[in-house]
Design a protein around this motif. Sequence first.
Motif, PDB file in Angstrom:
ATOM      1  N   SER A 127       0.848  -1.196   0.000  1.00  0.00           N
ATOM      2  CA  SER A 127       0.000   0.000   0.000  1.00  0.00           C
ATOM      3  C   SER A 127       0.881   1.243   0.000  1.00  0.00           C
ATOM      4  N   GLY A 128       0.264   2.387  -0.245  1.00  0.00           N
ATOM      5  CA  GLY A 128       1.021   3.636  -0.255  1.00  0.00           C
ATOM      6  C   GLY A 128       1.700   3.901   1.071  1.00  0.00           C
ATOM      7  N   GLY A 129       0.985   3.661   2.164  1.00  0.00           N
ATOM      8  CA  GLY A 129       1.557   3.889   3.494  1.00  0.00           C
ATOM      9  C   GLY A 129       2.699   2.948   3.805  1.00  0.00           C
ATOM     10  N   GLN A 130       2.563   1.702   3.377  1.00  0.00           N
ATOM     11  CA  GLN A 130       3.643   0.723   3.610  1.00  0.00           C
ATOM     12  C   GLN A 130       4.900   1.105   2.845  1.00  0.00           C
ATOM     13  N   LYS A 131       4.713   1.517   1.586  1.00  0.00           N
ATOM     14  CA  LYS A 131       5.869   1.954   0.794  1.00  0.00           C
ATOM     15  C   LYS A 131       6.528   3.171   1.437  1.00  0.00           C
ATOM     16  N   GLN A 132       5.702   4.078   1.948  1.00  0.00           N
ATOM     17  CA  GLN A 132       6.249   5.282   2.573  1.00  0.00           C
ATOM     18  C   GLN A 132       7.088   4.940   3.796  1.00  0.00           C
ATOM     19  N   ARG A 133       6.621   3.993   4.577  1.00  0.00           N
ATOM     20  CA  ARG A 133       7.371   3.618   5.779  1.00  0.00           C
ATOM     21  C   ARG A 133       8.655   2.870   5.433  1.00  0.00           C
ATOM     22  N   ILE A 134       8.638   2.082   4.365  1.00  0.00           N
ATOM     23  CA  ILE A 134       9.880   1.425   3.923  1.00  0.00           C
ATOM     24  C   ILE A 134      10.878   2.485   3.457  1.00  0.00           C
ATOM     25  N   ALA A 135      10.377   3.514   2.774  1.00  0.00           N
ATOM     26  CA  ALA A 135      11.253   4.602   2.332  1.00  0.00           C
ATOM     27  C   ALA A 135      11.847   5.333   3.535  1.00  0.00           C
ATOM     28  N   ILE A 136      11.047   5.506   4.577  1.00  0.00           N
ATOM     29  CA  ILE A 136      11.546   6.153   5.796  1.00  0.00           C
ATOM     30  C   ILE A 136      12.577   5.267   6.481  1.00  0.00           C
ATOM     31  N   ALA A 137      12.353   3.941   6.428  1.00  0.00           N
ATOM     32  CA  ALA A 137      13.333   3.006   7.011  1.00  0.00           C
ATOM     33  C   ALA A 137      14.674   3.116   6.294  1.00  0.00           C
ATOM     34  N   ARG A 138      14.643   3.335   4.984  1.00  0.00           N
ATOM     35  CA  ARG A 138      15.885   3.534   4.227  1.00  0.00           C
ATOM     36  C   ARG A 138      16.705   4.678   4.805  1.00  0.00           C
ATOM     37  N   VAL A 139      15.999   5.771   5.116  1.00  0.00           N
ATOM     38  CA  VAL A 139      16.698   6.952   5.626  1.00  0.00           C
ATOM     39  C   VAL A 139      17.197   6.708   7.041  1.00  0.00           C
ATOM     40  N   PHE A 140      16.417   5.978   7.841  1.00  0.00           N
ATOM     41  CA  PHE A 140      16.901   5.599   9.171  1.00  0.00           C
ATOM     42  C   PHE A 140      18.223   4.843   9.037  1.00  0.00           C
ATOM     43  N   LEU A 141      18.274   3.937   8.065  1.00  0.00           N
ATOM     44  CA  LEU A 141      19.478   3.122   7.865  1.00  0.00           C
ATOM     45  C   LEU A 141      20.638   3.978   7.360  1.00  0.00           C
ATOM     46  N   LYS A 142      20.354   4.948   6.492  1.00  0.00           N
ATOM     47  CA  LYS A 142      21.396   5.826   5.964  1.00  0.00           C
ATOM     48  C   LYS A 142      21.982   6.716   7.050  1.00  0.00           C
ATOM     49  N   ASN A 143      21.114   7.147   7.973  1.00  0.00           N
ATOM     50  CA  ASN A 143      21.529   7.932   9.143  1.00  0.00           C
ATOM     51  C   ASN A 143      22.314   9.193   8.750  1.00  0.00           C
ATOM     52  N   PRO A 144      21.700  10.073   7.942  1.00  0.00           N
ATOM     53  CA  PRO A 144      22.422  11.265   7.473  1.00  0.00           C
ATOM     54  C   PRO A 144      22.359  12.396   8.488  1.00  0.00           C
ATOM     55  N   ARG A 145      23.171  13.435   8.276  1.00  0.00           N
ATOM     56  CA  ARG A 145      23.165  14.599   9.159  1.00  0.00           C
ATOM     57  C   ARG A 145      22.070  15.582   8.764  1.00  0.00           C
ATOM     58  N   ILE A 146      21.638  15.529   7.520  1.00  0.00           N
ATOM     59  CA  ILE A 146      20.630  16.465   7.018  1.00  0.00           C
ATOM     60  C   ILE A 146      19.467  15.669   6.438  1.00  0.00           C
ATOM     61  N   LEU A 147      18.242  16.080   6.771  1.00  0.00           N
ATOM     62  CA  LEU A 147      17.048  15.388   6.279  1.00  0.00           C
ATOM     63  C   LEU A 147      16.201  16.330   5.432  1.00  0.00           C
ATOM     64  N   ILE A 148      15.642  15.779   4.364  1.00  0.00           N
ATOM     65  CA  ILE A 148      14.632  16.488   3.575  1.00  0.00           C
ATOM     66  C   ILE A 148      13.413  15.587   3.529  1.00  0.00           C
ATOM     67  N   LEU A 149      12.307  16.066   4.076  1.00  0.00           N
ATOM     68  CA  LEU A 149      11.070  15.286   4.114  1.00  0.00           C
ATOM     69  C   LEU A 149      10.050  15.994   3.222  1.00  0.00           C
ATOM     70  N   ASP A 150       9.907  15.469   2.000  1.00  0.00           N
ATOM     71  CA  ASP A 150       9.023  16.093   1.017  1.00  0.00           C
ATOM     72  C   ASP A 150       7.642  15.455   1.121  1.00  0.00           C
ATOM     73  N   GLU A 151       6.796  16.027   2.014  1.00  0.00           N
ATOM     74  CA  GLU A 151       5.454  15.498   2.276  1.00  0.00           C
ATOM     75  C   GLU A 151       5.522  14.004   2.574  1.00  0.00           C
ATOM     76  N   ALA A 152       6.431  13.634   3.492  1.00  0.00           N
ATOM     77  CA  ALA A 152       6.734  12.228   3.761  1.00  0.00           C
ATOM     78  C   ALA A 152       5.567  11.464   4.363  1.00  0.00           C
ATOM     79  N   THR A 153       4.610  12.170   4.945  1.00  0.00           N
ATOM     80  CA  THR A 153       3.469  11.474   5.555  1.00  0.00           C
ATOM     81  C   THR A 153       2.184  11.662   4.770  1.00  0.00           C
TER      82      THR A 153
END
Length: 576
Positions: free
Chosen positions: A473-499
């Motif tokens: 589902s759209g929400g599941q894909k969105q959360r997997i995408a957020i998990a990617r960023v958790f794993l990347k662990n960057p210093r700067i975040l850009i959240l383009d309407e992430a929710t």
Amino acid sequence: MKSFVSYYKPYRGLFYFDMFCALVVSVVDLAFPQILNFLTDGLYTQDADVILRSLWIVAVSLVAMYVVRYGCQYFITTWGHVMGARMESDMRQDLFDQMQRLSFSYYDKNNTGDMMSRLVSDLFDISELAHHGPENIFISALKIIGSFVLLMTINVPMTLILLAVTIVMILFSLSKNKKMRAVFMDNRRKISNVNKQVQDSLAGIRVVKSFANEDIERRKFEHSNLEFLDSKQSSYKIMGTFQAGNNFFTGLLYTAVLVSGGFFIAGGALRVTDLAIYALYIGIFVAPIDVLINFTEQFQKGFAGFKRFLEIVRTEPEVRDKPGAQPLKNVVGNIKYSGVSFAYDEGTHVFRNIDVEIGAGRTIALVGPSGGGKTTFCSLLPRFYDVTAGSVSIDGQDVRDVTLKSLRSAIGIVQQDVYMFGGTIRDNIAYGKPGATDDEVVRAAKDANIHDFIMSLEDGYGTSVGERGVRLSGGQKQRIAIARVFLKNPRILILDEATSALDNESERHIQLSLEKLSQDRTTIVIAHRLSTIRNADEIIVMSADGIRERGTHEELLEKKGLYASYYNMQFEGLED
């Protein structure tokens, strides 16, 4: 041509031996009429005993000669094609690597289906040209020149007549060749349009079916398909004229030989046996001309494909590392936009003279109408596009002075339109950190509140997501995408309407995860749901006129300006 020849360099050994084998094949073919001439004029005029005693030597020699020819022909056919396939593979890799280097602006203007056509069908024709081109030209040239020289030794006047017909034949071929070049380039463009239509229709198949517009898509495909058919028909008409004309001239060659041969035999200048040998060499002379005629079509296809290949390979990426660019190290997260202006096309500005400073660890939110430049504002930070004027810096370093890899490694992005790669859920999460352990992937999934859902699936993290994540589902894909960023662990975040794709309950869980992820990190949030950005350190309201308002949530409400009107529309006056 230099660019094409450069792809032979890694396979010089194969190429040279292929040409050596071509030389051997040509010499064997040219030798047979000479051997026949020697036998008929020499050995076979001897006594029967001499002939019989010598036949086994003749047989063994001829068999040995043709065994050698067999080996050479095998090498040409097998390893010559292998060389062409390897060159095709190198070109395809170079083309794909270039596609990875090209900037977003290139993809804004070009269709994926067209690029797929260049990557697959164009390169196949180039491979065939790479193998058969030098080989056909070399063998044909040897046979034509060799047989011509040997024909001159038999009868000079007859050979000059032959040469005159051949020159007319060459002039005819050159005139048709120009037309063929244009029509084969048109073939490439038309099949590219077919590929574009297929890619566009299949990528949007769910939209097509939801609107019951299959007939419209069929008509669109039929149009591009028929255009390609018309182009192919034109090419076949030219090829028909070309080949039929050259076959006609081939017939004239044989006619010239028979008529002039009869004339010279009648005058005593030529023996009947010489005419027989002459006829054999005519076959050797004409055969490579036929090969070159047929090769012309292959050459034009390959040439057209290679020109399209070079169009991409020689395209300079608009965004690339400048000479001497240094890696961005020890990122703290201070961001500064100084007098930034940006335009996609000359004269069409998205915004002008933007000045924004974001301290390390702070969160700013961008709100405003669609087309106000919010996503573009964020795209300038990782250099998806370069500023038209002004500068964007991180920790005091202009982003144009650092390497793209280090810059983008320091920035994590979660977009509204989430892309899932073909493969498993684990593969898609691990995309944020290639080589991540299973424990790291699981921890990232838990932080994104997707772990429990994944474990409820039969194959868990090994579950296939389907093409573009169609099984999620759209929400599941969105959360997997957020998990990617958790794993990347960057210093700067850009959240383009992430929710934006989440239901209220999922949004609540994800918002907590994002707040956890944002701690001690510089965060830029684009949001239409104003409830998600109340706690931002600063909210910037953007429109087509640039920055309209800025301040905290409470400050902007007190101003009773554009932000307050958005807020009231969402939470108080929606029904009105």
